[in-house]
Write a protein that holds these residues in place. Structure first.
Motif, PDB file in Angstrom:
ATOM      1  N   ILE A   1       0.833  -1.206   0.000  1.00 59.44           N
ATOM      2  CA  ILE A   1       0.000   0.000   0.000  1.00 59.44           C
ATOM      3  C   ILE A   1       0.867   1.255   0.000  1.00 59.44           C
ATOM      4  CG2 ILE A   1      -1.617   1.325   1.427  1.00 59.44           C
ATOM      5  CD1 ILE A   1      -2.718  -1.526   2.267  1.00 59.44           C
ATOM      6  N   ALA A   2       1.899   1.250   0.837  1.00 60.72           N
ATOM      7  CA  ALA A   2       2.779   2.421   0.919  1.00 60.72           C
ATOM      8  C   ALA A   2       3.553   2.619  -0.383  1.00 60.72           C
ATOM      9  CB  ALA A   2       3.746   2.258   2.089  1.00 60.72           C
ATOM     10  N   PHE A   3       3.974   1.532  -1.006  1.00 60.02           N
ATOM     11  CA  PHE A   3       4.676   1.589  -2.292  1.00 60.02           C
ATOM     12  C   PHE A   3       3.784   2.259  -3.340  1.00 60.02           C
ATOM     13  CE2 PHE A   3       5.688  -0.285  -6.457  1.00 60.02           C
ATOM     14  CZ  PHE A   3       7.070  -0.124  -6.519  1.00 60.02           C
ATOM     15  N   ALA A   4       2.525   1.832  -3.372  1.00 62.03           N
ATOM     16  CA  ALA A   4       1.589   2.394  -4.348  1.00 62.03           C
ATOM     17  C   ALA A   4       1.262   3.844  -4.036  1.00 62.03           C
ATOM     18  CB  ALA A   4       0.312   1.562  -4.383  1.00 62.03           C
ATOM     19  N   ASP A   5       1.074   4.141  -2.775  1.00 63.36           N
ATOM     20  CA  ASP A   5       0.699   5.495  -2.368  1.00 63.36           C
ATOM     21  C   ASP A   5       1.766   6.509  -2.762  1.00 63.36           C
ATOM     22  OD1 ASP A   5      -0.994   7.392  -1.240  1.00 63.36           O
ATOM     23  OD2 ASP A   5      -0.113   7.182   0.758  1.00 63.36           O
ATOM     24  N   ALA A   6       3.029   6.056  -2.779  1.00 63.78           N
ATOM     25  CA  ALA A   6       4.136   6.947  -3.137  1.00 63.78           C
ATOM     26  C   ALA A   6       4.193   7.200  -4.649  1.00 63.78           C
ATOM     27  CB  ALA A   6       5.460   6.337  -2.666  1.00 63.78           C
ATOM     28  N   ARG A   7       3.469   6.397  -5.435  1.00 59.70           N
ATOM     29  CA  ARG A   7       3.601   6.465  -6.888  1.00 59.70           C
ATOM     30  C   ARG A   7       2.341   6.879  -7.635  1.00 59.70           C
ATOM     31  NH1 ARG A   7       7.230   3.423  -4.865  1.00 59.70           N
ATOM     32  NH2 ARG A   7       9.239   3.121  -5.918  1.00 59.70           N
ATOM     33  N   VAL A   8       1.191   6.675  -7.014  1.00 63.94           N
ATOM     34  CA  VAL A   8      -0.084   6.866  -7.712  1.00 63.94           C
ATOM     35  C   VAL A   8      -0.939   7.860  -6.937  1.00 63.94           C
ATOM     36  CG1 VAL A   8      -2.175   5.714  -8.518  1.00 63.94           C
ATOM     37  CG2 VAL A   8       0.001   4.526  -8.660  1.00 63.94           C
ATOM     38  N   GLU A   9      -1.525   8.799  -7.665  1.00 66.22           N
ATOM     39  CA  GLU A   9      -2.325   9.859  -7.034  1.00 66.22           C
ATOM     40  C   GLU A   9      -3.544   9.309  -6.301  1.00 66.22           C
ATOM     41  OE1 GLU A   9      -2.607  13.522  -5.739  1.00 66.22           O
ATOM     42  OE2 GLU A   9      -1.026  12.928  -7.145  1.00 66.22           O
ATOM     43  N   ASN A  10      -4.274   8.410  -6.971  1.00 66.28           N
ATOM     44  CA  ASN A  10      -5.532   7.894  -6.406  1.00 66.28           C
ATOM     45  C   ASN A  10      -5.437   6.384  -6.220  1.00 66.28           C
ATOM     46  OD1 ASN A  10      -5.388   7.379  -9.146  1.00 66.28           O
ATOM     47  ND2 ASN A  10      -7.600   7.549  -9.477  1.00 66.28           N
ATOM     48  N   ALA A  11      -4.345   5.934  -5.600  1.00 63.80           N
ATOM     49  CA  ALA A  11      -4.123   4.496  -5.392  1.00 63.80           C
ATOM     50  C   ALA A  11      -5.334   3.862  -4.722  1.00 63.80           C
ATOM     51  CB  ALA A  11      -2.878   4.275  -4.539  1.00 63.80           C
ATOM     52  N   GLY A  12      -5.690   2.666  -5.205  1.00 59.24           N
ATOM     53  CA  GLY A  12      -6.808   1.940  -4.618  1.00 59.24           C
ATOM     54  C   GLY A  12      -8.126   2.140  -5.337  1.00 59.24           C
ATOM     55  N   THR A  13      -8.147   3.085  -6.314  1.00 60.03           N
ATOM     56  CA  THR A  13      -9.336   3.265  -7.143  1.00 60.03           C
ATOM     57  C   THR A  13      -9.028   2.713  -8.528  1.00 60.03           C
ATOM     58  OG1 THR A  13      -9.990   5.254  -5.948  1.00 60.03           O
ATOM     59  CG2 THR A  13     -10.941   4.941  -8.142  1.00 60.03           C
ATOM     60  N   PRO A  14      -9.636   1.577  -8.896  1.00 66.61           N
ATOM     61  CA  PRO A  14      -9.296   0.973 -10.185  1.00 66.61           C
ATOM     62  C   PRO A  14      -9.731   1.849 -11.356  1.00 66.61           C
ATOM     63  CG  PRO A  14     -11.166  -0.160  -9.191  1.00 66.61           C
ATOM     64  CD  PRO A  14     -10.650   0.808  -8.170  1.00 66.61           C
ATOM     65  N   VAL A  15      -8.913   1.900 -12.394  1.00 65.74           N
ATOM     66  CA  VAL A  15      -9.251   2.696 -13.573  1.00 65.74           C
ATOM     67  C   VAL A  15      -9.582   1.827 -14.795  1.00 65.74           C
ATOM     68  CG1 VAL A  15      -8.006   4.791 -12.912  1.00 65.74           C
ATOM     69  CG2 VAL A  15      -6.775   2.982 -14.089  1.00 65.74           C
ATOM     70  N   ARG A  16      -9.190   0.551 -14.734  1.00 66.69           N
ATOM     71  CA  ARG A  16      -9.420  -0.324 -15.888  1.00 66.69           C
ATOM     72  C   ARG A  16     -10.128  -1.617 -15.538  1.00 66.69           C
ATOM     73  NH1 ARG A  16      -4.525   1.928 -16.114  1.00 66.69           N
ATOM     74  NH2 ARG A  16      -4.185   3.403 -17.810  1.00 66.69           N
ATOM     75  N   SER A  17     -10.438  -1.814 -14.284  1.00 66.44           N
ATOM     76  CA  SER A  17     -11.072  -3.072 -13.880  1.00 66.44           C
ATOM     77  C   SER A  17     -12.051  -2.797 -12.746  1.00 66.44           C
ATOM     78  CB  SER A  17     -10.000  -4.092 -13.434  1.00 66.44           C
ATOM     79  OG  SER A  17      -8.921  -3.473 -12.787  1.00 66.44           O
TER      80      SER A  17
END
Length: 340
Positions: free
Chosen positions: A317-333
């Motif tokens: 989660i922390a890895f994603a949070d550092a890289r993606v603005e809206n981590a945890g909200t799917p955009v393609r699935s």
């Protein structure tokens, strides 16, 4: 953190936080509630001696993680993606079948029952008591209802608890695994997160704990939208070592089992490539020089999985949070995949 850099936690990650906060309590309750159906599933396994574990996504990763646990009891256990079983099926006569789907509604689950009519020795594992799966097959149902957040966290832990109930019914001692659920180990992930700061992608790997590595890789992909993938330790040796270097993070899982030495050897080799190496370690062995080691009480099987998984989830989660603005909200699935 000063006020200028503070930001609101993305809604998708806040939803995952809520799931994770409940996962230990829900897993313990699931273990207790599943006991009567677990006895039936265990009786089926004692009769057939053969198990086919079917699922998609996180459910398949769980199946991969428990596959060696059933094999250790002398059961001929094979985990296959449900999509593969639909396209190039293994013979199912004479096997006990566990169909796992946290929603109980995914497209492949519906088609499999439509095409096979289910089998007498088929059991479902799901989080949703009113789902298609729970209504179609005798099912072990996790407590707490469907997981609402996108990446699987609580659903994995709860499904592992359902397997713990079956393994206990088969005669395994559940005490060590239950103790971990009751008093989870907390570990600081700051050093691991810092080690992965500049990587382009992450590769996860294990030996007997390969299923946990696969679950983590899937979550990393879903949340960070980076191509993170998992290779069983031996497979990583046979050519893919070529990719290792400072831009590729490697996350390894080492438990108290006969494959621990092979994971150690991989960690040593990977450190030599300059790749940042994170070692989730429940082996009781010495840390690997040059790797960031997160040390757990020595454990194997589900006790090791229950200890490591929540900490690995926090790193993901922390890895994603550092890289993606809206981590945890799917955009393609979507959470429940209703198309094939």
């Amino acid at each position: 953190m000063n006020m200028t850099t503070e930001r609101t936690r993305p809604a998708g990650l806040a939803a995952i936080d809520r799931e994770m906060a409940r996962q230990h309590a829900d897993a313990l309750a699931s273990y207790e509630a599943a006991a009567p159906m677990a006895e039936k599933a265990a009786a089926s396994l004692e009769k057939t001696g053969r198990l086919l574990l079917l699922g998609m996504g996180g459910s398949h990763a769980v199946n991969r993680a428990v596959e060696p646990l059933y094999r250790a009891l002398g059961i001929d256990a094979v985990a296959l993606p449900l999509s593969e079983q639909l396209g190039q099926p293994l013979p199912i006569d004479g096997r006990t079948i566990f169909v796992t789907s946290q929603s109980g509604e995914s497209a492949e689950v519906l088609r499999w029952f439509e095409e096979t009519g289910g089998m007498q020795e088929t059991f479902g594992l799901t989080l949703e008591a009113t789902s298609f799966l729970a209504n179609t097959a005798p099912s072990l149902v996790g407590v707490g209802g469907t997981e609402l957040a996108f990446a699987a966290t609580r659903s994995l832990t709860v499904t592992f608890a359902l397997h713990l109930a079956i393994l206990a019914a088969l005669g395994e001692d559940p005490a060590a695994a239950l103790a971990v659920l009751r008093t989870p180990e907390d570990h600081d992930i700051a050093a691991a997160l810092a080690a992965l700061e500049n990587v382009a992608t992450v590769v996860t790997s294990g030996r007997r704990l390969q299923g946990v590595a696969e679950a983590l890789a899937l979550g990393l992909i879903e949340l960070s939208r980076r191509p993170c993938f998992s290779l069983e330790g031996g497979q990583l040796r046979h050519g893919p070592m070529e990719m290792l270097g400072p831009e590729i993070g490697l996350v390894l899982f080492r438990g108290l089992d006969e494959t621990a030495g092979l994971v150690t050897a991989m960690a040593v080799s990977a450190v030599e490539t300059g790749a940042p190496v994170i070692l989730f370690d429940a082996s009781g062995q010495a840390p690997v020089v040059g790797a960031v080691t997160i040390r757990f009480t020595a454990a194997t099987g589900l006790a090791a999985i229950f200890a490591m998984l929540p900490v690995a989830q926090r790193l993901m989660i922390a890895f994603a949070d550092a890289r993606v603005e809206n981590a945890g909200t799917p955009v393609r699935s979507t959470k429940i995949t209703r198309s094939e």
